[in-house]
Every structure is written in structure tokens, then in C-alpha cells.
Motif scaffolding. Structure first.
Motif, PDB file in Angstrom:
ATOM      1  N   SER A  80      28.829  39.599  29.232  1.00  0.00           N
ATOM      2  CA  SER A  80      28.221  40.925  29.442  1.00  0.00           C
ATOM      3  C   SER A  80      29.171  41.908  30.120  1.00  0.00           C
ATOM      4  O   SER A  80      29.083  43.108  29.920  1.00  0.00           O
TER       5      SER A  80
ATOM      6  N   MET B 211      31.331  37.755  52.209  1.00  0.00           N
ATOM      7  CA  MET B 211      29.935  37.882  51.777  1.00  0.00           C
ATOM      8  C   MET B 211      28.982  37.834  52.969  1.00  0.00           C
ATOM      9  O   MET B 211      28.949  36.860  53.707  1.00  0.00           O
TER      10      MET B 211
ATOM     11  N   VAL C 103      33.244  40.906  21.988  1.00  0.00           N
ATOM     12  CA  VAL C 103      32.229  40.709  20.957  1.00  0.00           C
ATOM     13  C   VAL C 103      30.907  40.463  21.667  1.00  0.00           C
ATOM     14  O   VAL C 103      30.801  39.546  22.484  1.00  0.00           O
TER      15      VAL C 103
ATOM     16  N   GLN D  81      37.307  29.087  35.045  1.00  0.00           N
ATOM     17  CA  GLN D  81      36.443  30.242  35.306  1.00  0.00           C
ATOM     18  C   GLN D  81      37.289  31.462  35.668  1.00  0.00           C
ATOM     19  O   GLN D  81      38.162  31.405  36.519  1.00  0.00           O
TER      20      GLN D  81
END
Ligand SMILES: Cc1cc2nc3c(=O)[nH]c(=O)nc-3n(C[C@H](O)[C@H](O)[C@H](O)COP(=O)(O)OP(=O)(O)OC[C@H]3O[C@@H](n4cnc5c(N)ncnc54)[C@H](O)[C@@H]3O)c2cc1C
Lengths: 324, 260
Positions: A270, A101, A288, A251
Motif C-alpha cells: 500500500s 516510540m 502494482v 523486511q
């Protein structure tokens, strides 16, 4: 001298990462279509033995320096900038991982060169390079053209299969020296091992994954009951972990685990690329979500546009009834 | 401890995103803007550090519609100074944005030096770079991203935890002043009641600061050819009906695959 395409190879715990091989596979295609050579750049310390695995490239540049043993972005960017100034590559592909990063951004700034993030594809057409990048949490794709060299491309996982970037061929290996400041401003003090989870989620067949759409800690209970009814385990996306509703050991995604269960049931997630990276190879993905445009429906096999809080209890009941 | 938090408004992706008629940008008229998520965590981490070490938190945000809400909320949460940077457009063009922000920080009397600059590790529209490393570069400061905790500040150095992958993390030592790209704060961003934000609107003054050289949100060395909804290999087959009907269909699918 022929133009060259560079792929920056990333190591993790002494191994070359899969995303580096994915980048090599893509770099190979771009080099071939643009009649350029493909060079793998391996920054590190005493890691020349790894270069043998990089036969997908025409040659390997081993940039050796003790400071490069530490995953410090500004140190790696400085070394890469020095080499790029000397050798003028046409493009530099850099894997986008947490470890790296900032490297592509800093390299762009040091070289005064354009750098893009989140690229999932790159091609050379009529002498120019075009990248496809994913923005807005996976909702929008942007095609960009570079008008300046070197083009720096931060590459997202999954651009090509990693196996396509592996080769038994032995590449030409060149050792190069880099000069770095004697005192680094950023130093790695220690690695911190993962918190041990109570279960190994990577071995589970059925995972019920919860996202921010679950809305409250109390609602976690609903998902937990469903997981229990299915005989699976609960996991989740980053915001759910950040809220403290699930431990970090559960996670899924870029900073978390990569899983491949037979069933991945995503509730109120999402489908941001950082999450999808960790679950996209699951056998059956059911999502869903209340938003019909949610990017998770682009990776799911089956989708339901619904309020998870309504669907989940109904599903738990139906599963229990079937199981008797 | 002097802490500066650089925040930004970005489109809320929970809403539908419309592509503008030029096919190369988002229709910004149709957008709802919110604070970038990891910027919110950067603010929280700064407030936690202030609680631990004392000092002052200054929040700086490039101008954008609804930026006032963000700044008053930050003040209500505990920021000591809130500043709106005029003359910078947000959107694509992070390289230009970061350069302008760095120039504005340098040009505004009394803003620098600080001990730490905190900002989000990444935002959803960071096409041409990340703000944290770029600001660090322009100010000549060290940088580290994906930060999830600041464990110690002493002797002109900070110890910070950065996330790698698969649950692995690393503890880094960074010389101060420095720029941190924050991934998540040590605690979830605090909630602030609307009444407190309203009170801040009455009592807090948003300072204005002009960017020395206004920059458009433009890309450099990169040209956007097209923006579109993602091209996908295959989309999910959608199941419809009442919750009970859908539950039944899902059970059938699972049973067919031996998963029930
Ligand atoms: C360096 C870095 C590393 C990261 N690593 C990870 C990682 O390892 N794992 C990870 O998950 N993320 C990671 N992220 C974060 C990632 O970018 C996303 O922010 C995150 O995945 C979003 O989580 P979400 O889908 O739960 O939340 P959101 O994106 O907020 O989505 C919530 C969804 O729920 C839906 N919804 C709302 N209400 C309901 C309801 N009642 N019923 C059904 N649906 C509903 C909404 O439509 C929305 O689609 C990382 C980010 C960065 C920058």
C-alpha cells in the motif's frame, strides 16, 4: 530571553542518527522564521563529544545521566520534561523512530502539552506553529495548529535532507544535570543483533518487494520466479514477514532495512509511511496495486493498477522472452 | 495471570477515505471500521501468554459501529470477558480517548489490578499521541512499545523484546503491572472460523461499562485546520493495458535503463 525551539537528538550505537539532522534542519528553518534560538538537546551518558556535530543549532544541552545510556522511553521523557519545565521551550521536535516510540507522547502527558505524531513539516506563521501530519497509512494529510505551548512534534523521517542539518560550526555546549529515579521500572537487558540474512539486500540492484496484496504463501512463488527472471532478490513489507512468508532479514522499512536498488518493484504494497521510509530513494520504483488511491503511487515513478497475481506471471514470461 | 487487552476500531484504509464537507475530518458515515492491526496482535499475544501461564484475558473496546463483531471474535478466539466502553468516541483525539479509557478501567469494579495491559503500539489515526504510553501514564504504570515478544514473566517482572531498526532488537525488563504497546505477536493472529464467532454471539455476553465522564473525540491544544489527500511532489506515470501489454511496456522501461 528569546524563545527557543528544541530538537531532541537521537543516538544509535554511539552515532547521531540521520533523522536527528533532518530534525535540526527543519528546526533551523522554524527558529529563523520565528526569531527563536535553536537548541539541540542531547540526552545520554558521557556523550558530550557528539555535541560538536550539532553546529546547526545555536547551542547544545547535554543532559547527562547514567540511566539515559539506555533507550528507555519513560526515562528519556522524564529527563526531557524536567528540562522543559525549567527552560520553557516553545516547541520540541522529536524524531519518530522505533527507539523513541512513546517519548513524545509521554512528554506531552508529563507537561500537559499537545503532542502530535507523524509530522512531515512544521512552520511558524504569525506567531503560531502549524504542522503537517500524515495519517491513515499515508492516505490523508492533516494540517494542525497548536494553541498551547510547548508544542511537541513527533517528526517523521524525510522532512528535510539530513545534510542540511549538518554543520562544521562549533556550537555552544552546556552540560546539564537531570535527576531521575534511582530505580528504573524499565531496563534494557541486552541488544539482539539482526538475524543474518543469506544475502545483503542493501547491495542488490533489483528488488522485487511483496506486500499483503500477494494474499497467500503459495502466491509467493510467483514473485520469486519474477525475481529470479530479473536476476534480483525478494523482499517484502511487514505483514508478509509477520505471516512468516519471508524472514525478518528481508523486511524493508522502519524496523527493517533501508535499501536503494536500481529497481524496486512493489507488488501489492500500500505504501504506508513505515514501509516507504525504507525504499523511497530507490532509483526506479514501479508499483502494482489494485487500489488506484494506494499511497505507493505517490512515491513510485511508474504505476500499474492491476491484480499482481495476473500481472506477475505475464511479466515473468516477458522478461524471460527478452532475456532469451 | 490477569491480562487486559485494550482494542480500538479504526477506518479500513483499503477502502477509499472520504473527507467530510467541513474539510477537517473524515466522512465517518462512509467508513468501514476494522480492528486496529496492532491491537489484533496485542490480543494474540495475550492469548499466547494465557496459554503459556494460564489466567484470564479481558478485552475492552470503546464503543463504535461494528464493535460487537470485534468483541465476539475476540471471545471466539479465547478471551474470557469482553467489555464495551460506552461514552467514548474513537477517531482523532487519542489523548482524550486514553484518559477516558484509563478512568473507565479504574472505575469499573473487578477490572484492575491486572498483571499486564496490552494494546497496539500505534494506530493509523494516532494524531495526538499513542494509547499505550498515555494509559500507562494515567494509571501510573511503566510502558514499553514496539514489542514483538514476551520472553519471560517471573518475580513481578516481564522480559520483553522490542524492535529497533535494521533488524536490531532489544530485550527489556519491565516491572509489573505494566502496559505493553504490541507491534506484532509471536505468531500471526489466529484465524477463527465464522461458525465459532456465530456460536460466541449466542453464548457470550458483552458486558457494558459506562465511562465516568463522557469525552468527545476532541483534540486538546491542537486545532485541525484541514484534512486532505496528501500533497505530493510527483505521482507515478500510470501504465495501462492488458497484463501482456503492461508487461511489454515494463520490459521496455527496464531495457532502456539497462536493467534487463
Ligand atoms: C512501529 C512500526 C514499525 C513498522 N515497520 C515497518 C517496516 O519496517 N516495514 C513495513 O513494511 N511496514 C512496517 N510497519 C507497518 C506499516 O505501517 C504497514 O502496516 C505495512 O507496511 C503495510 O504492509 P502492506 O502494504 O503489505 O499491506 P497493506 O497496507 O494491507 O496493503 C496491501 C495492498 O495490497 C493491495 N492489493 C490487494 N490485493 C492485491 C492484488 N491482488 N494485486 C495488487 N495489489 C493488491 C491493496 O490495495 C493494498 O494497497 C510498521 C508499523 C509500525 C507501527
Amino acid at each position: 530571553m528569546a524563545a527557543s525551539i528544541w530538537v531532541v537528538v537521537e543516538q544509535w550505537q554511539g552515532q547521531i542518527t540521520d533523522i536527528s539532522f533532518e530534525a535540526l534542519a527543519l528546526g533551523r528553518e522554524v527558529a529563523d522564521t520565528s526569531k527563536a534560538t535553536l537548541e539541540a538537546v542531547l540526552p545520554g551518558h558521557q556523550c558530550a563529544a557528539l555535541a560538536e556535530q550539532l553546529g546547526c543549532a545555536d547551542s547544545v544541552l547535554c543532559a547527562d545521566h547514567p540511566a539515559l545510556a539506555e533507550p528507555v522511553p519513560e526515562t528519556h521523557a522524564a529527563a526531557l520534561a524536567e528540562l522543559a519545565r525549567q527552560r520553557q521551550p516553545r516547541a520540541i521536535l522529536i524524531p519518530v523512530t522505533n527507539t523513541a516510540m512513546g517519548v513524545s507522547t509521554l512528554l506531552g502527558a508529563l507537561l500537559d502539552a499537545p503532542a502530535v505524531n507523524f509530522a512531515i513539516d512544521l512552520k511558524a506563521t504569525d506567531g503560531t506553529l502549524e504542522a503537517r501530519c500524515v495519517l491513515y497509512g499515508g492516505k490523508v494529510e492533516t494540517r494542525v495548529r497548536f494553541s498551547k505551548q510547548p508544542a511537541i512534534i513527533g517528526l517523521w523521517p524525510g522532512a528535510r535532507p539530513a545534510d542540511q542539518g549538518r554543520s562544521d560550526r562549533k556550537p555552544a555546549v552546556e552540560q546539564v544535570q537531570v535527576s531521575l529515579p534511582s530505580e528504573a521500572r524499565v531496563r534494557l537487558k541486552r541488544y539482539i543483533e539482526p538475524e543474518a540474512g543469506e544475502v545483503d539486500l542493501t547491495r542488490e540492484d533489483i528488488l522485487v518487494a511483496v506486500g499483503r496484496g500477494i494474499q497467500s504463501k503459495d502466491n509467493m512463488e510467483l514473485a520469486e520466479e519474477l525475481a529470479r527472471a530479473l536476476g534480483g532478490e525478494l523482499c517484502g513489507s511487514r505483514p508478509v514477514v509477520d505471516q512468516g512468508w519471508l524472514p525478518l532479514s528481508r523486511q524493508i522499512g522502519k524496523s527493517g532495512l533501508t535499501v536503494k536498488p536500481k529497481l524496486y518493484l512493489a507488488l501489492g504494497i500500500s505504501g504506508a509511511p513505515e514501509h516507504v521510509e525504507g525504499m523511497k530513494n530507490s532509483g526506479l520504483i514501479v508499483a502494482v496495486n489494485t487500489d488506484p488511491q494506494a499511497p505507493i503511487f505517490n512515491v513510485a515513478h511508474y504505476g500499474v493498477v492491476a491484480d499482481a497475481l495476473e500481472l506477475v506471471p505475464a511479466l515473468t514470461e516477458a522478461v524471460r522472452a527478452r532475456k532469451g | 495471570m490477569n491480562l487486559l487487552v485494550l482494542m480500538r476500531m479504526v477506518p479500513d484504509v483499503v477502502e477509499e477515505l472520504e473527507i467530510a464537507p467541513d474539510g477537517k475530518s473524515l466522512d465517518r458515515e462512509a467508513l468501514r471500521l476494522i480492528a486496529s492491526e496492532s491491537d489484533d496482535h496485542a490480543l494474540e499475544e495475550a492469548l499466547l501468554l494465557k496459554e503459556r501461564y494460564g489466567g484470564k484475558v479481558t478485552v475492552v473496546v470503546p464503543d463504535a459501529p461494528e464493535v460487537g463483531d470485534l468483541l465476539y471474535t475476540a471471545a471466539a478466539k479465547g478471551a474470557d470477558r469482553v467489555i464495551r466502553l460506552r461514552g467514548i468516541k474513537t477517531g482523532l483525539g487519542v489523548a482524550a480517548l486514553a484518559r477516558s479509557c484509563a478512568a473507565a478501567l479504574q472505575a469499573t469494579p473487578g477490572l484492575l489490578p491486572v498483571n499486564l495491559i496490552l494494546t497496539g503500539t500505534q494506530a493509523i489515526e494516532d494524531l495526538d499521541g499513542l494509547v499505550a504510553p498515555l494509559v500507562a501514564h494515567h494509571l501510573g504504570l511503566p510502558y514499553i512499545g514496539v514489542v514483538t515478544a514476551v520472553t519471560e514473566i517471573a518475580d513481578g517482572k516481564a522480559s520483553v523484546v522490542k524492535e529497533f531498526q535494521a533488524g536490531y532488537r532489544g530485550e527489556f525488563q519491565i516491572a509489573l503491572p505494566a502496559v505493553l504497546g504490541v507491534q506484532s505477536a509471536e505468531k500471526p493472529p489466529r484465524y477463527v472460523p465464522v461458525a465459532k464467532v456465530r456460536a460466541a454471539m449466542k453464548s457470550v455476553k458483552i458486558e457494558e461499562c459506562e465511562v465516568p465522564q463522557p469525552t468527545p473525540a476532541a483534540l486538546e491544544g491542537i486545532e485541525v485546520l484541514a484534512m486532505s489527500k496528501p500533497e505530493v511532489a510527483g505521482r507515478a506515470a500510470m501504465l495501462e493495458g492488458s497484463p501482456e501489454e503492461v508487461a511489454g511496456k515494463l520490459c521496455d522501461l527496464l531495457a532502456e535503463r539497462g536493467l534487463l
